[in-house]
Design an enzyme around this catalytic site. Sequence first.
Site, short mmCIF file in Angstrom:
data_model
loop_
_atom_site.label_atom_id
_atom_site.label_comp_id
_atom_site.label_asym_id
_atom_site.label_seq_id
_atom_site.Cartn_x
_atom_site.Cartn_y
_atom_site.Cartn_z
N CYS A 2 -5.48 -12.59 14.37
CA CYS A 2 -5.51 -13.97 14.85
C CYS A 2 -6.95 -14.47 14.87
O CYS A 2 -7.89 -13.71 14.90
CB CYS A 2 -4.96 -14.05 16.26
SG CYS A 2 -3.32 -13.35 16.40
N ARG A 27 -8.89 -14.66 6.95
CA ARG A 27 -8.51 -13.46 7.70
C ARG A 27 -7.02 -13.15 7.56
O ARG A 27 -6.57 -12.08 7.96
CB ARG A 27 -8.82 -13.66 9.19
CG ARG A 27 -10.29 -13.85 9.48
CD ARG A 27 -10.50 -14.52 10.82
NE ARG A 27 -9.95 -13.75 11.91
CZ ARG A 27 -10.64 -12.94 12.68
NH1 ARG A 27 -11.94 -12.80 12.49
NH2 ARG A 27 -10.08 -12.28 13.65
N TRP A 75 -1.59 -14.10 13.40
CA TRP A 75 -1.12 -13.00 12.53
C TRP A 75 -0.13 -12.25 13.42
O TRP A 75 -0.51 -11.60 14.38
CB TRP A 75 -2.32 -12.15 12.13
CG TRP A 75 -2.00 -10.81 11.57
CD1 TRP A 75 -1.92 -9.63 12.25
CD2 TRP A 75 -1.75 -10.48 10.21
NE1 TRP A 75 -1.63 -8.60 11.38
CE2 TRP A 75 -1.53 -9.09 10.14
CE3 TRP A 75 -1.70 -11.23 9.02
CZ2 TRP A 75 -1.25 -8.44 8.93
CZ3 TRP A 75 -1.42 -10.56 7.84
CH2 TRP A 75 -1.20 -9.20 7.79
N ASN A 101 -6.37 -14.04 21.18
CA ASN A 101 -6.60 -13.12 20.07
C ASN A 101 -6.60 -11.72 20.67
O ASN A 101 -7.36 -11.47 21.60
CB ASN A 101 -7.98 -13.47 19.49
CG ASN A 101 -8.21 -12.84 18.15
OD1 ASN A 101 -7.34 -12.20 17.60
ND2 ASN A 101 -9.39 -13.04 17.61
N GLY A 102 -5.76 -10.82 20.20
CA GLY A 102 -5.72 -9.46 20.76
C GLY A 102 -4.29 -9.06 21.08
O GLY A 102 -3.34 -9.69 20.61
N GLU A 482 -6.29 10.96 -1.79
CA GLU A 482 -6.66 9.58 -1.48
C GLU A 482 -8.13 9.32 -1.84
O GLU A 482 -8.48 8.24 -2.34
CB GLU A 482 -6.39 9.30 0.00
CG GLU A 482 -6.89 7.96 0.54
CD GLU A 482 -6.26 6.74 -0.11
OE1 GLU A 482 -5.38 6.88 -0.98
OE2 GLU A 482 -6.69 5.63 0.25
N LYS A 486 -9.32 6.35 -4.39
CA LYS A 486 -10.29 5.32 -4.04
C LYS A 486 -11.36 5.23 -5.12
O LYS A 486 -11.74 4.16 -5.54
CB LYS A 486 -10.97 5.61 -2.69
CG LYS A 486 -10.15 5.35 -1.45
CD LYS A 486 -10.03 3.90 -1.05
CE LYS A 486 -8.82 3.22 -1.58
NZ LYS A 486 -7.52 3.51 -1.12
N GLU A 489 -9.90 3.71 -8.51
CA GLU A 489 -9.42 2.32 -8.53
C GLU A 489 -10.54 1.30 -8.37
O GLU A 489 -10.43 0.20 -8.89
CB GLU A 489 -8.31 2.07 -7.49
CG GLU A 489 -8.76 2.09 -6.06
CD GLU A 489 -7.63 1.77 -5.09
OE1 GLU A 489 -6.78 0.95 -5.40
OE2 GLU A 489 -7.63 2.38 -4.00
N LYS A 604 -2.94 -6.80 -4.58
CA LYS A 604 -2.89 -6.30 -3.22
C LYS A 604 -1.48 -5.86 -2.85
O LYS A 604 -1.28 -4.88 -2.18
CB LYS A 604 -3.39 -7.38 -2.24
CG LYS A 604 -3.42 -6.95 -0.78
CD LYS A 604 -4.46 -5.85 -0.56
CE LYS A 604 -4.40 -5.24 0.82
NZ LYS A 604 -5.01 -3.90 0.84
C1 F6R Z 1 -4.67 1.69 -3.04
C2 F6R Z 1 -3.62 0.83 -2.53
C3 F6R Z 1 -2.24 1.02 -3.05
C4 F6R Z 1 -1.22 0.77 -1.95
C5 F6R Z 1 0.21 0.80 -2.54
C6 F6R Z 1 1.26 0.62 -1.48
O1 F6R Z 1 -5.90 1.42 -2.43
O2 F6R Z 1 -3.87 -0.04 -1.73
O3 F6R Z 1 -2.08 2.27 -3.63
O4 F6R Z 1 -1.36 1.76 -0.97
O5 F6R Z 1 0.33 -0.22 -3.49
O6 F6R Z 1 1.11 -0.60 -0.82
P1 F6R Z 1 1.83 -0.88 0.55
O7 F6R Z 1 1.24 0.05 1.57
O8 F6R Z 1 1.53 -2.32 0.85
O9 F6R Z 1 3.29 -0.62 0.35
#
Ligand code: F6R
Length: 609
Positions: A2, A27, A75, A101-102, A482, A486, A489, A604
């Site tokens: 928020c 945000r 949010w 907010n919180g 992981e 990172k 990607e 995303k």
């Molecule tokens: C990598 C990344 C992706 C997500 C994957 C699942 O940094 O962000 O591998 O973890 O696409 O996404 P969610 O968690 O939104 O289902």
Amino acid sequence: MCGIIGYTGTEQAAPILLDGLRKLEYRGYDSAGIAVLYDNALTVCKITGRIANLSEKTEDGKATPGQVGIGHTRWATHGAPTDENAHPHKSNDGRFAVVHNGIIENYQALRAELVEKGYTFESETDTEVVVHLIEMYYEGDVKNAVIRASARLRGSWALGVLCTDCPDTVYVAREASPLILGAGVGENYFASDITALVSYTRNVMYLDDGEFAAVSPAGITIFDGTGRPVEKKLHRITWDVAAAEKGGYEHFMLKEMMEQPRATEATISPRIRDGEVFFEGFALGEEELRSIDKIVITACGSAYYAGCAGKIAIERLCRIPVSVELASELRYADPLIDEHTLLVVLSQSGETADTIAAMKECKARGARTVAVVNVVGSTVAALADHVIYTWAGPEIAVATTKGYTTQLSVLYLLATYLAGKKGSVPRERYDACVAAIRSIPKLIQEAIDLNAAALPRLARKYCDHASMFYIGRNTDYAVSLEGALKMKEISYIHAESYAAGELKHGTIALIEEGQPVVALCCNEDVTEKTVSNIVECKARGAEVLAVTFRDNGRVISQADDVIALPRMETVFSPAVEIVPLQMLAYYVARERGCDIDKPKNLAKSVTVE
Ligand code: F6R
């Protein structure tokens, strides 16, 4: 997360509030609202969806007269994104409006108490208790009522409070949620984020936890919980607006990595009460628990890797078989799932197409489903029998960071909760687990501080390689998956993770002079074994970057470079161990000039198969 904004002065408030809210849009939010005081009456306007809708409804604010007001972007955490749940919330007598907010952790008990006393609620939010508490404590002095109401709250809050009896003053309060006061000439402001203020004033004061302020056109008075005045220094902001959106960080990913102590704290602390783990809206009865013969975790990408680390904790503590399945595979696997399966679905966005499909497939076969999700009201949350939210706040960088560590935090809480219910660990071990989970936010901060100076230097050393290997065993292997993701990607360096014991079964053929190997060694049960693998790699010319405890001389003496970590409970170590690996990937990508927040070819939220 928020956002809040407030204004009092000589200009019309609503257009300024709307402008401030637009600056907070980055945000992430799902609804927004404003409240303005005019002629001793409050006008509240709130709406689900974009700020543009709110602007349209108020004719860009022109239709809402008044020179003092508060605004909010929401949010959703408690209650779906609806007009009713949007802020500001009003008191039953119409005298007060509040933005928050919180998270108010004890809102259920307060709500029950207020209902008992005859207050009526219009929303499902945790926030609404605040405005009714202020009404309850009001005896003609708003300052006093806000102090008394705040004293009843547990959790985090940045509050803005309007009262029809104080036509030019806004009261604010802060506890564990940012609140910045903006000083103008004949007008003053507050906001949860500097971004909302910089185009109006660059002179700001930072409220600390437990502090309050009365903001009027004539000035800002700050006071503590006893009402005594507090002196504050004025700071001059020199950042530009674009930098301010990222809170001064160069990238959202960096900001989100640095938010991890706070995000994990927000996820963990409300779930531990009097030494016991509990989940709001999720409980398993003894009967139900007895009928579960296995747990299946499903997810994609980083969330899947969080599942790999979570499996180790659940199996260790609960002695229930856990399998971790890629959702894209599980959906077509004709899976062995029935009503005795507990399906744990991990998804930051809650909108990943494969995860949703796998979940539907398993539900159709009778599985009970628990979703661990960050976005309230998302599809995964709606489909699940039970939801445990990660309270990470919105994640804007495509590469997840705080999404992953908050998912792990929930999985560790879940492992401990189930162990407690099953009686699979003695009480002392349960207590030690609770204490260890509680310490995760602090340890993440230590891990950041310990490595912040060295990582940019290490990144310069390793950034020109074509490939990197990550090795580890058990929990270390889970983290290495992981860590490698990172790296690849965001830096586009080919990075692969291998279970260290597998090297000899083929991969070691690829080790040659100068090959970087990131060796994870935080699991003491297998350190000796991984050290042997390090020695084997070094014998073939590898450059070894070890990730280990700062006092682990055995590992440090074998490595070329070291990422040092504080000591921690092995089974929960991935939540801390991953953080410097995220940072390493970040700094390597930065050295290589990559578009860190938006890596090529990635989105995303993967809402298509
Ligand atoms: C990598 C990344 C992706 C997500 C994957 C699942 O940094 O962000 O591998 O973890 O696409 O996404 P969610 O968690 O939104 O289902």
